[in-house]
Write a protein that holds these residues in place. Structure first.
Motif, PDB file in Angstrom:
ATOM      1  N   VAL A  14       0.864  -1.186   0.000  1.00 56.64           N
ATOM      2  CA  VAL A  14       0.000   0.000   0.000  1.00 56.64           C
ATOM      3  C   VAL A  14       0.897   1.232   0.000  1.00 56.64           C
ATOM      4  O   VAL A  14       1.953   1.239   0.633  1.00 56.64           O
ATOM      5  CB  VAL A  14      -0.940   0.024   1.222  1.00 56.64           C
ATOM      6  N   PRO A  15       0.496   2.306  -0.702  1.00 59.91           N
ATOM      7  CA  PRO A  15       1.348   3.491  -0.743  1.00 59.91           C
ATOM      8  C   PRO A  15       1.198   4.420   0.453  1.00 59.91           C
ATOM      9  O   PRO A  15       2.078   5.238   0.708  1.00 59.91           O
ATOM     10  CB  PRO A  15       0.903   4.191  -2.029  1.00 59.91           C
ATOM     11  N   THR A  16       0.084   4.317   1.187  1.00 57.61           N
ATOM     12  CA  THR A  16      -0.139   5.162   2.363  1.00 57.61           C
ATOM     13  C   THR A  16      -0.794   4.320   3.455  1.00 57.61           C
ATOM     14  O   THR A  16      -1.427   3.297   3.182  1.00 57.61           O
ATOM     15  CB  THR A  16      -1.071   6.355   2.043  1.00 57.61           C
ATOM     16  N   THR A  17      -0.665   4.779   4.692  1.00 57.68           N
ATOM     17  CA  THR A  17      -1.318   4.073   5.789  1.00 57.68           C
ATOM     18  C   THR A  17      -2.833   4.153   5.658  1.00 57.68           C
ATOM     19  O   THR A  17      -3.550   3.240   6.082  1.00 57.68           O
ATOM     20  CB  THR A  17      -0.880   4.646   7.146  1.00 57.68           C
ATOM     21  N   ALA A  18      -3.351   5.252   5.069  1.00 53.67           N
ATOM     22  CA  ALA A  18      -4.792   5.361   4.855  1.00 53.67           C
ATOM     23  C   ALA A  18      -5.289   4.260   3.939  1.00 53.67           C
ATOM     24  O   ALA A  18      -6.399   3.739   4.128  1.00 53.67           O
ATOM     25  CB  ALA A  18      -5.142   6.727   4.277  1.00 53.67           C
ATOM     26  N   MET A  19      -4.499   3.888   2.946  1.00 52.02           N
ATOM     27  CA  MET A  19      -4.886   2.803   2.047  1.00 52.02           C
ATOM     28  C   MET A  19      -4.912   1.476   2.785  1.00 52.02           C
ATOM     29  O   MET A  19      -5.781   0.633   2.554  1.00 52.02           O
ATOM     30  CB  MET A  19      -3.940   2.745   0.865  1.00 52.02           C
ATOM     31  N   ALA A  20      -3.973   1.270   3.690  1.00 55.66           N
ATOM     32  CA  ALA A  20      -3.998   0.052   4.501  1.00 55.66           C
ATOM     33  C   ALA A  20      -5.246   0.008   5.373  1.00 55.66           C
ATOM     34  O   ALA A  20      -5.911  -1.038   5.485  1.00 55.66           O
ATOM     35  CB  ALA A  20      -2.741  -0.030   5.364  1.00 55.66           C
ATOM     36  N   ASP A  21      -5.571   1.145   5.998  1.00 57.45           N
ATOM     37  CA  ASP A  21      -6.775   1.202   6.829  1.00 57.45           C
ATOM     38  C   ASP A  21      -8.031   0.896   6.021  1.00 57.45           C
ATOM     39  O   ASP A  21      -8.907   0.146   6.459  1.00 57.45           O
ATOM     40  CB  ASP A  21      -6.896   2.579   7.478  1.00 57.45           C
ATOM     41  N   ARG A  22      -8.125   1.486   4.808  1.00 57.94           N
ATOM     42  CA  ARG A  22      -9.305   1.265   3.986  1.00 57.94           C
ATOM     43  C   ARG A  22      -9.376  -0.178   3.497  1.00 57.94           C
ATOM     44  O   ARG A  22     -10.455  -0.777   3.454  1.00 57.94           O
ATOM     45  CB  ARG A  22      -9.302   2.240   2.808  1.00 57.94           C
ATOM     46  N   LEU A  23      -8.247  -0.751   3.156  1.00 59.10           N
ATOM     47  CA  LEU A  23      -8.221  -2.160   2.754  1.00 59.10           C
ATOM     48  C   LEU A  23      -8.750  -3.049   3.869  1.00 59.10           C
ATOM     49  O   LEU A  23      -9.568  -3.955   3.631  1.00 59.10           O
ATOM     50  CB  LEU A  23      -6.794  -2.577   2.382  1.00 59.10           C
ATOM     51  N   LEU A  24      -8.327  -2.785   5.094  1.00 59.19           N
ATOM     52  CA  LEU A  24      -8.754  -3.615   6.219  1.00 59.19           C
ATOM     53  C   LEU A  24     -10.226  -3.377   6.576  1.00 59.19           C
ATOM     54  O   LEU A  24     -10.881  -4.272   7.100  1.00 59.19           O
ATOM     55  CB  LEU A  24      -7.856  -3.362   7.430  1.00 59.19           C
ATOM     56  N   GLN A  25     -10.745  -2.192   6.291  1.00 63.87           N
ATOM     57  CA  GLN A  25     -12.185  -1.964   6.476  1.00 63.87           C
ATOM     58  C   GLN A  25     -12.992  -2.791   5.474  1.00 63.87           C
ATOM     59  O   GLN A  25     -14.024  -3.376   5.816  1.00 63.87           O
ATOM     60  CB  GLN A  25     -12.499  -0.481   6.286  1.00 63.87           C
ATOM     61  N   ILE A  26     -12.524  -2.817   4.237  1.00 62.14           N
ATOM     62  CA  ILE A  26     -13.245  -3.505   3.172  1.00 62.14           C
ATOM     63  C   ILE A  26     -13.058  -5.013   3.263  1.00 62.14           C
ATOM     64  O   ILE A  26     -14.001  -5.782   3.038  1.00 62.14           O
ATOM     65  CB  ILE A  26     -12.776  -2.975   1.800  1.00 62.14           C
ATOM     66  N   ALA A  27     -11.852  -5.441   3.602  1.00 59.43           N
ATOM     67  CA  ALA A  27     -11.526  -6.873   3.669  1.00 59.43           C
ATOM     68  C   ALA A  27     -10.863  -7.154   5.014  1.00 59.43           C
ATOM     69  O   ALA A  27      -9.643  -7.305   5.109  1.00 59.43           O
ATOM     70  CB  ALA A  27     -10.607  -7.262   2.511  1.00 59.43           C
ATOM     71  N   PRO A  28     -11.646  -7.208   6.097  1.00 64.56           N
ATOM     72  CA  PRO A  28     -11.069  -7.296   7.444  1.00 64.56           C
ATOM     73  C   PRO A  28     -10.311  -8.580   7.720  1.00 64.56           C
ATOM     74  O   PRO A  28      -9.539  -8.637   8.685  1.00 64.56           O
ATOM     75  CB  PRO A  28     -12.297  -7.162   8.358  1.00 64.56           C
ATOM     76  N   ASN A  29     -10.513  -9.609   6.908  1.00 64.60           N
ATOM     77  CA  ASN A  29      -9.783 -10.859   7.118  1.00 64.60           C
ATOM     78  C   ASN A  29      -8.423 -10.883   6.439  1.00 64.60           C
ATOM     79  O   ASN A  29      -7.730 -11.906   6.467  1.00 64.60           O
ATOM     80  CB  ASN A  29     -10.622 -12.036   6.624  1.00 64.60           C
ATOM     81  N   THR A  30      -8.020  -9.770   5.846  1.00 63.62           N
ATOM     82  CA  THR A  30      -6.704  -9.694   5.217  1.00 63.62           C
ATOM     83  C   THR A  30      -5.619  -9.961   6.254  1.00 63.62           C
ATOM     84  O   THR A  30      -5.680  -9.463   7.380  1.00 63.62           O
ATOM     85  CB  THR A  30      -6.493  -8.296   4.595  1.00 63.62           C
ATOM     86  N   ASP A  31      -4.617 -10.741   5.877  1.00 68.39           N
ATOM     87  CA  ASP A  31      -3.486 -11.032   6.747  1.00 68.39           C
ATOM     88  C   ASP A  31      -2.633  -9.769   6.892  1.00 68.39           C
ATOM     89  O   ASP A  31      -1.925  -9.371   5.969  1.00 68.39           O
ATOM     90  CB  ASP A  31      -2.661 -12.173   6.136  1.00 68.39           C
ATOM     91  N   ARG A  32      -2.713  -9.149   8.056  1.00 68.96           N
ATOM     92  CA  ARG A  32      -2.007  -7.879   8.266  1.00 68.96           C
ATOM     93  C   ARG A  32      -0.494  -8.036   8.177  1.00 68.96           C
ATOM     94  O   ARG A  32       0.210  -7.062   7.869  1.00 68.96           O
ATOM     95  CB  ARG A  32      -2.385  -7.294   9.632  1.00 68.96           C
ATOM     96  N   THR A  33       0.019  -9.223   8.452  1.00 69.58           N
ATOM     97  CA  THR A  33       1.473  -9.400   8.416  1.00 69.58           C
ATOM     98  C   THR A  33       2.023  -9.321   6.999  1.00 69.58           C
ATOM     99  O   THR A  33       3.234  -9.161   6.813  1.00 69.58           O
ATOM    100  CB  THR A  33       1.876 -10.750   9.044  1.00 69.58           C
ATOM    101  N   LYS A  34       1.154  -9.433   6.011  1.00 68.58           N
ATOM    102  CA  LYS A  34       1.611  -9.361   4.619  1.00 68.58           C
ATOM    103  C   LYS A  34       1.634  -7.933   4.082  1.00 68.58           C
ATOM    104  O   LYS A  34       2.138  -7.685   2.985  1.00 68.58           O
ATOM    105  CB  LYS A  34       0.712 -10.212   3.717  1.00 68.58           C
ATOM    106  N   ILE A  35       1.112  -6.962   4.843  1.00 71.70           N
ATOM    107  CA  ILE A  35       0.987  -5.592   4.345  1.00 71.70           C
ATOM    108  C   ILE A  35       2.300  -4.833   4.535  1.00 71.70           C
ATOM    109  O   ILE A  35       2.863  -4.806   5.632  1.00 71.70           O
ATOM    110  CB  ILE A  35      -0.166  -4.862   5.047  1.00 71.70           C
ATOM    111  N   HIS A  36       2.766  -4.213   3.457  1.00 72.70           N
ATOM    112  CA  HIS A  36       3.988  -3.412   3.476  1.00 72.70           C
ATOM    113  C   HIS A  36       3.668  -2.012   2.953  1.00 72.70           C
ATOM    114  O   HIS A  36       2.951  -1.868   1.956  1.00 72.70           O
ATOM    115  CB  HIS A  36       5.076  -4.044   2.597  1.00 72.70           C
TER     116      HIS A  36
END
Length: 370
Positions: free
Chosen positions: A153-175
């Motif tokens: 993700v290019p910004t932390t806001a994008m990470a937050d929005r991704l996790l809102q939309i797909a809350p089961n995303t493996d957070r350890t894979k996010i860079h």
């Protein structure tokens, strides 16, 4: 990282016709194409129908038609796209996949064409907008991020929005790897065209004219502002569609056409302010950073992504409130020293986001997951 630096050969694809507008397309071309690409790659886009635009060095075109977004036709389209990629690539030559536009056909097609290869999913703003609005695109997004070895993700806001939309995303894979602007934009001080004494305050809008970009909010607000001229650099078909609203607004408009990147960069010198009225989110707002790199201050709606990227280096406003916009534009054009200070702050901000750093970080991540 210098152009041509050795790294695992990347396979990547956008299922958009070559010549399509958009920040994600420009980033794609900046990273993977050219005589000495920043990331060694086999980059693919769709062959356009009709007249073909000039193709950058290294870009390969897939003769696939029938793009669609959902239903049985989507699965047929993905299968055809998968076969085209399979026919074009020898799997043993590829080290890592860069999966783009995670809600559309190229993502599953690339993963299925090269199974078993390590993969990085790059999250763009369009992905999250479509996934939030469409159940099928949401499923494609979640399938792609589940399969990927890393998610960028290019910004932390994008990470937050991704996790809102797909809350089961493996957070350890996010860079978090910010996108960047071409280094040459920062190589020398920008040139500014002098303002005509008594002339209008020159605003520039540059980008697509789709609803989430907020241009109709901009027009309604500018109708209450005197002494301004709005230049629009946008695709011809989208400008034509918006023409009735443009005429009804009464705003003084100059249409610049859909400019090639060097033309757009030169146009920054002829304006006083870039306006970004986006309504939903921006992955990062690369055009804002390009403007800042060339000395053009930015007036923006503080949506996720833009707020992260620009913060105090630009001027946040509310394009949905004409009085607020009028007040902020008046302050910018009348306060002594304010625009020069914003030019300096913007250039310093853009220098934090060099494209070479983006390429280096993506290449290093590819090494780690390979």
């Amino acid at each position: 990282m210098t152009p041509g630096t050795s790294g695992p050969l990347v396979a990547t694809a956008l299922d958009l016709p070559a010549g399509s507008p958009g920040g994600s397309v420009e980033l794609f071309l900046d990273l993977y194409t050219g005589p000495q690409p920043l990331i060694p790659a086999r980059p693919f886009m769709l062959a356009p129908t009709g007249r073909r635009p000039r193709k950058p060095a290294g870009l390969e075109l897939l003769p696939v038609v029938g793009k669609c977004l959902d239903g049985p036709a989507f699965h047929r389209y993905v299968a055809v796209l998968q076969r085209a990629i399979t026919d074009a690539i020898a799997p043993a030559t590829i080290g890592v996949l860069h999966v783009q536009h995670l809600t559309f056909g190229a993502a599953p097609a690339l993963l299925r064409a090269l199974p078993g290869h390590p993969s990085i999913a790059l999250v763009h703003g369009t992905d999250l907008i479509f996934a939030a609005a469409n159940r099928h695109q949401h499923q494609v997004l979640t399938d792609t991020t589940r399969h990927a070895d890393a998610i960028v993700v290019p910004t932390t806001a994008m990470a937050d929005r991704l996790l809102q939309i797909a809350p089961n995303t493996d957070r350890t894979k996010i860079h978090h790897i910010p996108w960047g602007v071409p280094d040459q934009l920062l190589a020398r001080p920008p040139r500014r065209s002098p303002r005509t004494p008594g002339g209008p305050f020159r605003l520039l809008y540059a980008g697509r004219l789709t609803p989430e970009k907020g241009v109709e909010n901009l027009l309604r607000a500018l109708a209450a502002v005197t002494g301004v001229e709005l230049s629009i650099a946008a695709p011809h078909d989208q400008f034509h569609t918006l023409a009735p609203a443009l005429r009804a607004s009464g705003v003084k408009i100059r249409y610049l056409g859909w400019l090639r990147r060097p033309q757009l960069w030169r146009s920054f010198a002829d304006h006083d302010l870039l306006v970004m009225p986006s309504t939903t989110l921006e992955a990062m707002g690369l055009v804002a950073l390009e403007a800042q790199a060339r000395g053009l201050p930015v007036l923006y709606q503080p949506v996720p992504g833009l707020a992260d990227t620009l913060a105090a280096s630009g001027t946040a406003t509310d394009f949905t409130r004409p009085a607020a916009l009028a007040r902020d534009i008046d302050r910018l054009r009348t306060t002594p020293g304010l625009l020069p200070a914003l030019r300096q702050a913007g250039r310093s901000n853009a220098a934090r986001y060099r494209l070479s750093a983006t390429a280096k970080a993506l290449t290093e991540l590819g090494h780690r997951i390979s």
